[in-house]
Design an enzyme around this catalytic site. Sequence first.
Site, PDB file in Angstrom:
ATOM      1  N   THR A 178       9.523  -6.520  -6.578  1.00  0.00           N
ATOM      2  CA  THR A 178      10.708  -7.196  -6.050  1.00  0.00           C
ATOM      3  C   THR A 178      11.672  -6.234  -5.376  1.00  0.00           C
ATOM      4  O   THR A 178      12.271  -6.555  -4.344  1.00  0.00           O
ATOM      5  CB  THR A 178      11.412  -7.943  -7.204  1.00  0.00           C
ATOM      6  N   SER A 211       3.658  -6.595  -9.139  1.00  0.00           N
ATOM      7  CA  SER A 211       3.048  -5.896 -10.281  1.00  0.00           C
ATOM      8  C   SER A 211       2.106  -6.790 -11.073  1.00  0.00           C
ATOM      9  O   SER A 211       1.418  -6.322 -11.983  1.00  0.00           O
ATOM     10  CB  SER A 211       4.112  -5.285 -11.184  1.00  0.00           C
ATOM     11  N   THR A 223       8.663  -5.859 -11.765  1.00  0.00           N
ATOM     12  CA  THR A 223       9.130  -5.952 -13.149  1.00  0.00           C
ATOM     13  C   THR A 223       8.132  -6.632 -14.083  1.00  0.00           C
ATOM     14  O   THR A 223       8.213  -6.477 -15.298  1.00  0.00           O
ATOM     15  CB  THR A 223      10.457  -6.735 -13.203  1.00  0.00           C
TER      16      THR A 223
HETATM   17  N1  GLU Z   1       8.744  -9.288  -9.692  1.00  0.00           N
HETATM   18  C1  GLU Z   1       7.351  -9.494  -9.596  1.00  0.00           C
HETATM   19  C2  GLU Z   1       6.615  -8.180  -9.678  1.00  0.00           C
HETATM   20  O1  GLU Z   1       6.354  -7.802 -10.756  1.00  0.00           O
HETATM   21  C3  GLU Z   1       6.893 -10.352  -8.484  1.00  0.00           C
HETATM   22  C4  GLU Z   1       7.148  -9.782  -7.122  1.00  0.00           C
HETATM   23  C5  GLU Z   1       5.995  -9.910  -6.182  1.00  0.00           C
HETATM   24  O2  GLU Z   1       4.924 -10.433  -6.563  1.00  0.00           O
HETATM   25  O3  GLU Z   1       6.145  -9.464  -5.073  1.00  0.00           O
HETATM   26  O4  GLU Z   1       6.328  -7.489  -8.731  1.00  0.00           O
END
Ligand code: GLU
Length: 336
Positions: free
Chosen positions: A17, A66, A100
Amino acid sequence: MQETQSPEVAVIGCGGTLSSLGTSSLDLMDYPEHGSKLSIGELLARIPEVATVASVMAVPFRSVGSTNITPADWFELRATLHRLAREQPQLKGFVIVHGTATLEETAFFLNLTLDIAQTVVLVGAQRPFSAVSSDAPMNLLGALQVAKARQSRGRGVLVVLNDEIHASRDVVKTSTLRLNTFRSAESGALGVIDADGIHFYRRVDRPHAPATDFADMPDAPALPRVDIVYSYAGADETFIEAAIAKGARGIVSAGLAPGIPTGAEKVALEAAVRSGIAVVQCSRAPSGRVAGRRYLLEHGVIPGEDFSPQKARILLALGLARTDRLDQLRAWFKQY
Ligand code: GLU
């Protein structure tokens, strides 16, 4: 972006994100599927304040959410950190920009396996870089300060979000959307980042990088398969048997608090132990220990202590990569 000949901090981009651009400044939800991601170089170039905190080098690694980070990525990331530490000995620390969703897992893996003295900080954000009032720039600036600071050394791999510094061993993502999602439920944050600098308040007493039993692991061993089985009222043996059929060498039971699976799961887990599969008993509750009560010890089940199921899975997989001995695996769960 200030990219100098002798950078103080290497910023490794994994995506997530923090690196994301949504379809508008109010896109707080659809950006994983409908937005795009900045490369780590582009991201640093868009935050001019970076230059006031540290001289940095951008290290592209992955550009993914992630949810797509795997144990193979962990080992490659570890090898990248080892290589950079060797090739650029002037580096004071590393910042890993990471989604995250699995940030705490990557952080805990590195906390158990890294063999470098420099500080390593994982950072993410809850709102994409393009959002109104995004937490991305301040989180990154905070992580850079922590990675560079002398007082951050010797505390294991750290996680920085929302002006707080957490130990990778203890921190859990607790909320889907809130900015204060990362919490260390039982123990609290290690410190805070305010306008006047970094303030640490406590240390982690448990072993951490680089002084662990796993720091000398080879670069890319295949980690043994370990699955997590989540308990609920009426859960039966289905998922335990599926894990075994897939070749699991270990199973983590995310049991009903205080750490007890259902009756049907218990029967299947006892059979798994008898067939040589390592079983760790955790709890699906967000906090509290699963202690070594009599049933667990008599049936060869490893108490999961205060580890979340996802962290117990990492410790068990690393342990099984080293030994099948139940007493050693149990000792590591108590020690770490
Ligand atoms: N916040 C999430 C991650 O862990 C989803 C973001 C995304 O898939 O780009 O990256």
